[in-house]
Scaffold this motif. Sequence first.
Motif, PDB file in Angstrom:
ATOM      1  N   PHE A  67       0.714  -1.263   0.104  1.00 35.61           N
ATOM      2  CA  PHE A  67      -0.034   0.082   0.159  1.00 35.61           C
ATOM      3  C   PHE A  67       0.853   1.318  -0.025  1.00 35.61           C
ATOM      4  O   PHE A  67       1.346   1.658   1.137  1.00 35.61           O
ATOM      5  CB  PHE A  67      -1.056   0.001   1.214  1.00 35.61           C
ATOM      6  CG  PHE A  67      -1.775   0.926   1.023  1.00 35.61           C
ATOM      7  CD1 PHE A  67      -3.203   0.452   0.476  1.00 35.61           C
ATOM      8  CD2 PHE A  67      -1.814   2.155   1.470  1.00 35.61           C
ATOM      9  CE1 PHE A  67      -4.309   1.296   0.479  1.00 35.61           C
ATOM     10  CE2 PHE A  67      -3.004   3.267   1.202  1.00 35.61           C
ATOM     11  CZ  PHE A  67      -4.217   2.704   0.763  1.00 35.61           C
ATOM     12  N   ALA A  68       1.312   1.584  -1.069  1.00 38.97           N
ATOM     13  CA  ALA A  68       2.419   2.553  -1.378  1.00 38.97           C
ATOM     14  C   ALA A  68       1.823   3.972  -1.930  1.00 38.97           C
ATOM     15  O   ALA A  68       1.271   3.592  -3.043  1.00 38.97           O
ATOM     16  CB  ALA A  68       3.435   2.116  -2.338  1.00 38.97           C
ATOM     17  N   LEU A  69       1.864   4.895  -1.018  1.00 39.67           N
ATOM     18  CA  LEU A  69       1.296   6.285  -2.068  1.00 39.67           C
ATOM     19  C   LEU A  69       2.768   7.294  -1.760  1.00 39.67           C
ATOM     20  O   LEU A  69       3.538   7.221  -0.833  1.00 39.67           O
ATOM     21  CB  LEU A  69       0.346   6.933  -0.930  1.00 39.67           C
ATOM     22  CG  LEU A  69      -0.862   5.962  -0.663  1.00 39.67           C
ATOM     23  CD1 LEU A  69      -1.662   6.655   0.339  1.00 39.67           C
ATOM     24  CD2 LEU A  69      -1.752   5.848  -1.931  1.00 39.67           C
ATOM     25  N   GLN A  70       2.637   8.013  -2.842  1.00 42.85           N
ATOM     26  CA  GLN A  70       3.789   9.004  -2.976  1.00 42.85           C
ATOM     27  C   GLN A  70       3.416  10.208  -3.744  1.00 42.85           C
ATOM     28  O   GLN A  70       2.738  10.022  -4.758  1.00 42.85           O
ATOM     29  CB  GLN A  70       5.210   8.335  -3.616  1.00 42.85           C
ATOM     30  CG  GLN A  70       6.244   9.188  -3.589  1.00 42.85           C
ATOM     31  CD  GLN A  70       7.501   8.511  -3.988  1.00 42.85           C
ATOM     32  OE1 GLN A  70       7.556   7.391  -4.388  1.00 42.85           O
ATOM     33  NE2 GLN A  70       8.784   9.180  -3.792  1.00 42.85           N
ATOM     34  N   ALA A  71       3.650  11.532  -3.249  1.00 44.93           N
ATOM     35  CA  ALA A  71       3.354  12.611  -3.914  1.00 44.93           C
ATOM     36  C   ALA A  71       4.795  13.632  -4.274  1.00 44.93           C
ATOM     37  O   ALA A  71       5.303  13.675  -3.452  1.00 44.93           O
ATOM     38  CB  ALA A  71       2.656  13.582  -3.020  1.00 44.93           C
ATOM     39  N   ASP A  72       4.863  13.735  -5.414  1.00 44.71           N
ATOM     40  CA  ASP A  72       5.984  14.737  -6.042  1.00 44.71           C
ATOM     41  C   ASP A  72       4.887  15.845  -6.535  1.00 44.71           C
ATOM     42  O   ASP A  72       3.775  15.979  -6.310  1.00 44.71           O
ATOM     43  CB  ASP A  72       6.725  14.069  -7.037  1.00 44.71           C
ATOM     44  CG  ASP A  72       5.853  13.398  -8.300  1.00 44.71           C
ATOM     45  OD1 ASP A  72       4.604  13.711  -8.130  1.00 44.71           O
ATOM     46  OD2 ASP A  72       6.588  12.938  -9.296  1.00 44.71           O
ATOM     47  N   LEU A 120      -2.197   9.217  -6.564  1.00 42.82           N
ATOM     48  CA  LEU A 120      -1.262   9.055  -5.393  1.00 42.82           C
ATOM     49  C   LEU A 120      -0.562   7.657  -5.486  1.00 42.82           C
ATOM     50  O   LEU A 120       0.788   7.826  -4.824  1.00 42.82           O
ATOM     51  CB  LEU A 120      -1.859   9.061  -4.069  1.00 42.82           C
ATOM     52  CG  LEU A 120      -2.081  10.665  -3.671  1.00 42.82           C
ATOM     53  CD1 LEU A 120      -2.930  10.751  -2.202  1.00 42.82           C
ATOM     54  CD2 LEU A 120      -0.831  11.661  -3.616  1.00 42.82           C
ATOM     55  N   ALA A 121      -1.102   6.753  -6.009  1.00 43.91           N
ATOM     56  CA  ALA A 121      -0.603   5.370  -5.999  1.00 43.91           C
ATOM     57  C   ALA A 121       0.988   5.192  -6.355  1.00 43.91           C
ATOM     58  O   ALA A 121       1.090   5.582  -7.434  1.00 43.91           O
ATOM     59  CB  ALA A 121      -1.567   4.254  -6.279  1.00 43.91           C
ATOM     60  N   SER A 122       1.693   4.720  -5.976  1.00 39.23           N
ATOM     61  CA  SER A 122       3.101   4.239  -6.366  1.00 39.23           C
ATOM     62  C   SER A 122       3.271   2.671  -6.157  1.00 39.23           C
ATOM     63  O   SER A 122       4.601   2.477  -6.729  1.00 39.23           O
ATOM     64  CB  SER A 122       4.275   5.026  -5.580  1.00 39.23           C
ATOM     65  OG  SER A 122       3.982   4.674  -4.175  1.00 39.23           O
ATOM     66  N   ASP A 123       2.368   1.822  -6.183  1.00 38.46           N
ATOM     67  CA  ASP A 123       2.611   0.576  -6.251  1.00 38.46           C
ATOM     68  C   ASP A 123       1.536   0.283  -7.441  1.00 38.46           C
ATOM     69  O   ASP A 123       0.503   0.724  -7.624  1.00 38.46           O
ATOM     70  CB  ASP A 123       2.140  -0.242  -5.240  1.00 38.46           C
ATOM     71  CG  ASP A 123       1.833  -1.794  -5.496  1.00 38.46           C
ATOM     72  OD1 ASP A 123       2.924  -2.507  -5.041  1.00 38.46           O
ATOM     73  OD2 ASP A 123       0.909  -2.279  -5.837  1.00 38.46           O
ATOM     74  N   GLY A 124       1.851  -0.473  -8.593  1.00 39.76           N
ATOM     75  CA  GLY A 124       1.292  -0.641  -9.814  1.00 39.76           C
ATOM     76  C   GLY A 124      -0.317  -1.400  -9.554  1.00 39.76           C
ATOM     77  O   GLY A 124      -1.288  -0.935 -10.211  1.00 39.76           O
ATOM     78  N   LEU A 125      -0.347  -2.337  -8.814  1.00 42.66           N
ATOM     79  CA  LEU A 125      -1.406  -3.235  -8.675  1.00 42.66           C
ATOM     80  C   LEU A 125      -2.529  -2.034  -7.639  1.00 42.66           C
ATOM     81  O   LEU A 125      -3.929  -2.208  -7.911  1.00 42.66           O
ATOM     82  CB  LEU A 125      -1.317  -4.386  -7.779  1.00 42.66           C
ATOM     83  CG  LEU A 125      -2.493  -5.346  -7.817  1.00 42.66           C
ATOM     84  CD1 LEU A 125      -3.044  -5.743  -9.184  1.00 42.66           C
ATOM     85  CD2 LEU A 125      -2.553  -6.642  -7.073  1.00 42.66           C
ATOM     86  N   LEU A 126      -1.739  -1.241  -6.704  1.00 41.27           N
ATOM     87  CA  LEU A 126      -2.732  -0.547  -5.976  1.00 41.27           C
ATOM     88  C   LEU A 126      -3.253   0.462  -6.875  1.00 41.27           C
ATOM     89  O   LEU A 126      -4.434   1.138  -6.787  1.00 41.27           O
ATOM     90  CB  LEU A 126      -1.913   0.185  -4.876  1.00 41.27           C
ATOM     91  CG  LEU A 126      -2.493   1.171  -3.786  1.00 41.27           C
ATOM     92  CD1 LEU A 126      -3.759   0.450  -3.283  1.00 41.27           C
ATOM     93  CD2 LEU A 126      -1.820   1.891  -3.051  1.00 41.27           C
TER      94      LEU A 126
END
Length: 480
Positions: A67-72, A120-126
């Motif tokens: 469950f990976a979220l990342q914001a640039d 926001l998702a940085s995991d492909g499946l998420l």
Amino acid sequence: MNVSILLIILFVGAFATYLAGDKLASKVALFFSLSSLGCAIVLLNNFNAGENISFISQWINQPNISFALQADGLSIAMILLTLALAPIIIFSSFGNVYKNAKAFYSLILFMVFAMAGTFLASDGLLYYIFWELALIPIYFIALIWGNGDAEERKKAMVKFFIYTLAGSLFMLVGFVYLYQQAGSFLLEDLYNLNLSVTEQLWIFLAFFLAYAIKIPLIPFHTWQANVYQKAPTVGTMLLSGIMLKMGLYSIIRWQLPLAPLAAEEYKYIFISLGIAGVIYGSIVALRQKDLKKLLAYSSLAHVGLIAAGTYSLTIDGLRGAVLQMIAHGFVVVGLFFISEIIFRRYETRTIADMGGIRSQSPKFASMFLLLVLASVSLPTTFNFVGEFTVLYGLSQINIWFALLGGTTIILGAYYMLKMYQQVMLGETNTKAFVDVTFQEGLALVIILAVLFFFGMYPKPITDLITPSLENILTHINRIN
């Protein structure tokens, strides 16, 4: 700040809205949408202060899913677009009465939750899960609360659902293949893969089908006009203002960096598809007699130019595309709201049945004209900044792309001003046009303020998105 808080607010808000009951649902939905916007502004401030905005937690061990979220800067710009438009869209609906309002407004918030998760998702499946989740609420919003004959509406929505779902399955197959190569769905791990040209081509095409349908690009656009027409105006705003941006954003975030060799090899083809959409959408818009359909084909023309900018693989093309995504979001929401205001008075969307509104409501006519001028990229409007930058980026590839892409301004000015003349000028409709309410005027003024402020001072958004776009281009050029 934990970025997941933003999604939690929207998710909880969807349930709270439903539990609030029909009378309070709209107000509760507006409260949570404004709360999420406030959270996004805090997120922006933290990002500008140098804080790493991310959240990662192991979700499933086998297969390895996080469950990976990342914001640039790019993600934050799209989140701000989503969460700025959401309260405007909800607020604009206050003039309508909806049966089972608690379900209606809770679905809106759930859709906003899913779209925010996609950005926001940085995991492909998420990312894929959020992508598909956004499809479910709009299906029911349009099916249950839409316009026109119920059977025709059902056919249009089933086609839309199956069409978009089928396209997305190709993307899922692409992610599965990438996972087999990397052992992870994390964006960073997928970026570091060293795929052959053939592998990249298949990945590129798999993702392209999903994005081309969602945006849409010709010849994958056949669902758009009917769905935009049949959906309630709130649904059309969500689709055109935010949801189509998921596809454009994903080209930049996922498709180009994962298959840079294919993107470079075939960019002329995909730029040409975008330009073809500009010309086709503009010509078809000229012939429309229904106001919502005209705006739908106008949107098709504008997003074709944005897509061409993304595939240009130049910093100016990408930057202009993102600026135009944001500008287009506000303009198209404003224009569809205009069509809803007129429908509330005249109960028709047929352009020939309108006319003479300016003499009855000069303020409304002025706000409508400003939105029309923004749509055709009048200098000092936000759209001018985006479209000019895209065309400049395209000129670096081939001057003919810029010249053909520029037809969107010429043709757009013709059909939009012609439409304005037919709707607002001429003989007065036999039915009186009641002047806009304070609530309707406030929503339009907010949209216009955004368009003209950033049209004259786009630097905050440009500074926000440019580093992220440069990083993506650096990765693409490194592989090439």
